[in-house]
Design an enzyme around this catalytic site. Structure first.
Site, PDB file in Angstrom:
ATOM      1  N   GLU A 114       0.848  -1.182   0.000  1.00 48.09           N
ATOM      2  CA  GLU A 114       0.000   0.000   0.000  1.00 48.09           C
ATOM      3  C   GLU A 114       0.892   1.243   0.000  1.00 48.09           C
ATOM      4  O   GLU A 114       1.990   1.230   0.581  1.00 48.09           O
ATOM      5  CB  GLU A 114      -0.901   0.007   1.252  1.00 48.09           C
ATOM      6  CG  GLU A 114      -1.734   1.278   1.374  1.00 48.09           C
ATOM      7  CD  GLU A 114      -2.871   1.188   2.384  1.00 48.09           C
ATOM      8  OE1 GLU A 114      -2.940   0.191   3.127  1.00 48.09           O
ATOM      9  OE2 GLU A 114      -3.694   2.125   2.413  1.00 48.09           O
ATOM     10  N   GLU A 146     -12.723  -1.770   1.796  1.00 52.31           N
ATOM     11  CA  GLU A 146     -13.355  -1.529   3.109  1.00 52.31           C
ATOM     12  C   GLU A 146     -14.394  -0.406   3.082  1.00 52.31           C
ATOM     13  O   GLU A 146     -14.360   0.490   3.938  1.00 52.31           O
ATOM     14  CB  GLU A 146     -12.277  -1.222   4.162  1.00 52.31           C
ATOM     15  CG  GLU A 146     -11.423  -2.417   4.494  1.00 52.31           C
ATOM     16  CD  GLU A 146     -10.490  -2.231   5.689  1.00 52.31           C
ATOM     17  OE1 GLU A 146     -10.421  -1.117   6.251  1.00 52.31           O
ATOM     18  OE2 GLU A 146      -9.835  -3.206   6.071  1.00 52.31           O
ATOM     19  N   TYR A 187      -7.200  -8.467  11.534  1.00 49.56           N
ATOM     20  CA  TYR A 187      -5.918  -8.211  12.200  1.00 49.56           C
ATOM     21  C   TYR A 187      -6.067  -8.638  13.662  1.00 49.56           C
ATOM     22  O   TYR A 187      -7.109  -8.406  14.275  1.00 49.56           O
ATOM     23  CB  TYR A 187      -5.567  -6.724  12.140  1.00 49.56           C
ATOM     24  CG  TYR A 187      -5.268  -6.240  10.733  1.00 49.56           C
ATOM     25  CD1 TYR A 187      -4.053  -6.520  10.133  1.00 49.56           C
ATOM     26  CD2 TYR A 187      -6.216  -5.517  10.007  1.00 49.56           C
ATOM     27  CE1 TYR A 187      -3.761  -6.087   8.847  1.00 49.56           C
ATOM     28  CE2 TYR A 187      -5.938  -5.079   8.713  1.00 49.56           C
ATOM     29  CZ  TYR A 187      -4.709  -5.368   8.141  1.00 49.56           C
ATOM     30  OH  TYR A 187      -4.428  -4.937   6.866  1.00 49.56           O
ATOM     31  N   GLU A 234      -6.510  -9.007   3.380  1.00 48.01           N
ATOM     32  CA  GLU A 234      -5.708  -8.352   4.428  1.00 48.01           C
ATOM     33  C   GLU A 234      -5.800  -9.209   5.673  1.00 48.01           C
ATOM     34  O   GLU A 234      -6.907  -9.414   6.201  1.00 48.01           O
ATOM     35  CB  GLU A 234      -6.219  -6.938   4.739  1.00 48.01           C
ATOM     36  CG  GLU A 234      -5.892  -5.923   3.665  1.00 48.01           C
ATOM     37  CD  GLU A 234      -6.238  -4.497   4.086  1.00 48.01           C
ATOM     38  OE1 GLU A 234      -6.082  -4.152   5.274  1.00 48.01           O
ATOM     39  OE2 GLU A 234      -6.666  -3.728   3.203  1.00 48.01           O
ATOM     40  N   GLN A 276       1.335  -6.019   5.665  1.00 50.36           N
ATOM     41  CA  GLN A 276       1.711  -5.691   4.302  1.00 50.36           C
ATOM     42  C   GLN A 276       3.077  -6.326   4.039  1.00 50.36           C
ATOM     43  O   GLN A 276       3.501  -7.162   4.827  1.00 50.36           O
ATOM     44  CB  GLN A 276       1.732  -4.183   4.133  1.00 50.36           C
ATOM     45  CG  GLN A 276       0.341  -3.555   4.395  1.00 50.36           C
ATOM     46  CD  GLN A 276       0.258  -2.055   4.112  1.00 50.36           C
ATOM     47  OE1 GLN A 276       1.178  -1.441   3.604  1.00 50.36           O
ATOM     48  NE2 GLN A 276      -0.884  -1.459   4.478  1.00 50.36           N
TER      49      GLN A 276
HETATM   50  O1  AHR Z   1      -3.177  -2.493   6.144  1.00 50.22           O
HETATM   51  C1  AHR Z   1      -3.494  -1.309   6.823  1.00 50.22           C
HETATM   52  C2  AHR Z   1      -4.926  -0.861   6.617  1.00 50.22           C
HETATM   53  O2  AHR Z   1      -5.796  -1.740   7.264  1.00 50.22           O
HETATM   54  C3  AHR Z   1      -5.441  -0.826   5.204  1.00 50.22           C
HETATM   55  O3  AHR Z   1      -5.137   0.354   4.529  1.00 50.22           O
HETATM   56  C4  AHR Z   1      -6.929  -0.921   5.389  1.00 50.22           C
HETATM   57  O4  AHR Z   1      -7.574  -1.488   4.287  1.00 50.22           O
HETATM   58  C5  AHR Z   1      -7.083  -1.712   6.673  1.00 50.22           C
HETATM   59  O5  AHR Z   1      -7.975  -1.159   7.533  1.00 50.22           O
END
Ligand code: AHR
Length: 493
Positions: free
Chosen positions: A27, A173, A244, A292, A349
């Site tokens: 990103e 998102e 996450y 992600e 990432q």
């Molecule tokens: O990876 C970091 C961020 O996490 C990304 O930009 C977003 O899509 C997500 O919330």
């Protein structure tokens, strides 16, 4: 010591191992692009300004597909800012990360980088501040062979061949109120359907990913997916999942069981998609693009968000521990186990920004702890994913209830089986037995450490590395001791 056993058979196949399970994500955020993959003044930089050390580590990581250019960034991005002579490219504000974007890197440079890294390019179009026209424009620029305004512009800019992008994300998102151009499920579902329809008019066999929920804790989770799919089922191929994980309030037991949450998340999205398919009487099956996923200490970011407008600021450069690496190894186990429905997955990432690779401007690049389970799984998981029966003691976690201590997946290819196993217990070792018959174990790997908070740094880049182990096979039974908080890869031949 606790005891556990695994059984599996090459006859019980889940699905082929999909190479796209080992995807990553670049990103325009923090130092992922600038001083991550791109740093023209770096001693290892090639003629295009790409860091050679980061390229080499990307290949070693075994990344197969890389999503680009965002993330939240894409929802305000104008792709045309990043093409043509660099001197003419505008410098703009990136509202998502309160950063300054110089646009030195754009689609042509990234396609060249992807080629050099040997990865497939997965492109996200902006459906936050933009719509069908701009998605068609960037598609024409990237994929049309020539003879039209935008394809000829690409040729003029030095890319005579089309970039041949097959996999396109329809925004990012858009269920999240933080997203520039945030939408309701109905607004987004209509836009995704119309954008997909138009893109398919240009190129029918594209693979299109609609946005699912930003995470399974969103208040609209479930309803978002079903509404979007009701509106776009015929037009799209995959629905995205993002997740996450971090230890909340010091709850490491639940953190170590994050893969349980990922399993449930995938199962819920698949069930929702299939329910919509049934309602629409449509036999087509929607895939999951888990584009992600990772460990991310988000609470640290929210406590200290960027306040000044800077170029390539140090954002969310989490330094990962042994425990984090075990969680990442386990999340890969979950993704592989779901290979029947997870068609794409991208760890977020690639460099510096919550990443397996770290780099310093003008300095070294190194492997974080989480690099190792990713690289070994990408290298060893081949052929087909097998069903595995895990007989394991359980432990209580406050977030996910009673969970098995041991989790595992197996892959099988032409006489070679690879087992990937975690022990999620914080203090107890597990004695594991696996009936394997007449095979040997070759080159097995164990990631664990007396100090589960150990990390790799620029000064000590190999403080945490997987160790070679040689488990015994006695009377056709593989016996291996899994230390607490450990991840192992056991190839059998
Ligand atoms: O990876 C970091 C961020 O996490 C990304 O930009 C977003 O899509 C997500 O919330």
């Amino acid at each position: 010591m606790l005891t556990a056993s695994l059984t599996f058979s090459p006859d019980f196949v889940v699905a082929p191992v999909r190479r796209r399970t080992f995807g990553s994500f670049v990103e325009h955020m923090g130092r992922c692009v600038y001083t991550g993959i791109y740093e023209p003044d770096h001693p290892t930089a090639d003629e295009d300004g790409f860091r050679g050390d980061v390229l080499a580590l990307t290949r070693e990581l075994g990344a197969t597909v890389v999503r680009y250019p965002g993330g939240n960034f894409v929802s305000g991005y104008r792709w045309e800012d990043g093409v043509g002579p660099r001197a003419d490219r505008p410098v703009r504000r990136d509202l998502a990360w309160r950063s300054i974007e110089t646009n030195e890197v754009g689609i042509d440079e990234f396609a060249r980088w992807a080629d050099r890294a040997g990865v497939e390019l997965m492109y996200a179009v902006n459906l936050g501040t933009r719509g069908v026209t701009e998605a068609l424009d960037v598609h024409e620029y990237m994929n049309h062979p020539g003879g039209t305004q935008l394809s000829d512009l690409r040729r003029k800019h030095g890319s005579p061949e089309p970039h041949g992008v097959r996999l396109i994300c329809l925004g990012n998102e858009l269920d999240g109120p933080w997203q520039t151009g945030h939408k309701t499920a109905h607004e987004y579902g209509r836009l995704a359907a119309e954008t997909a329809r138009a893109l398919r008019q240009a190129e029918p066999d594209l693979e299109l990913v609609a946005c699912g929920s930003s995470h399974s804790g969103m208040p609209t989770f479930g309803l978002w997916e079903s509404t979007v799919l009701e509106l776009a089922y015929d037009q799209i191929d995959h629905i995205s999942c993002h997740a996450y994980y971090e230890p909340l309030d010091g709850d490491v037991d639940s953190f170590l069981a994050s893969a349980v949450d990922m399993d449930r998340f995938i199962d819920s999205v698949v069930a929702t998609a299939d329910a919509v398919g049934a309602r629409l009487k449509n036999p087509k099956r929607i895939g999951v693009s888990f584009d992600e996923w990772n460990v991310w200490y988000q609470q640290r970011f929210h406590a200290d968000p960027p306040t000044e407008w800077r170029t390539a600021p140090r954002l969310i450069e989490d330094t990962y521990t042994v425990t984090d690496a075990v969680v990442v190894g386990n999340l890969l186990i979950s993704l592989l186990r779901h290979s029947d429905r997870v068609h794409v997955a991208c760890q977020a990432q690639l460099v510096n920004v919550i990443a397996p690779i770290r780099s310093e401007p003008g300095g070294p690049a190194w492997r974080q702890t989480i690099f190792h389970p990713f690289a070994l799984t990408s290298r060893l998981a081949r052929g087909e994913v097998l069903q595995v029966r895990v007989d394991s003691p359980t432990q209580r976690t406050s977030r996910f209830g009673e969970v098995p201590v041991v989790d595992a997946v197996a892959t099988h290819d032409a006489g070679e089986t690879s087992l990937f196993v975690v022990n999620r217990h914080r203090t107890e070792a597990v004695s594991l037995e696996v009936p394997v018959g007449d095979v040997g174990v070759q080159e097995a790997w164990l990631l664990s450490d007396e100090d589960t908070s150990a990390v790799n740094t620029a000064a000590a880049p190999d403080r945490v590395v997987p160790r070679r182990i040689t488990p015994a096979v006695v009377d056709g039974v593989l016996k291996v001791e899994l230390p607490p908080v450990s991840w192992s890869a056991l190839p059998l031949r």
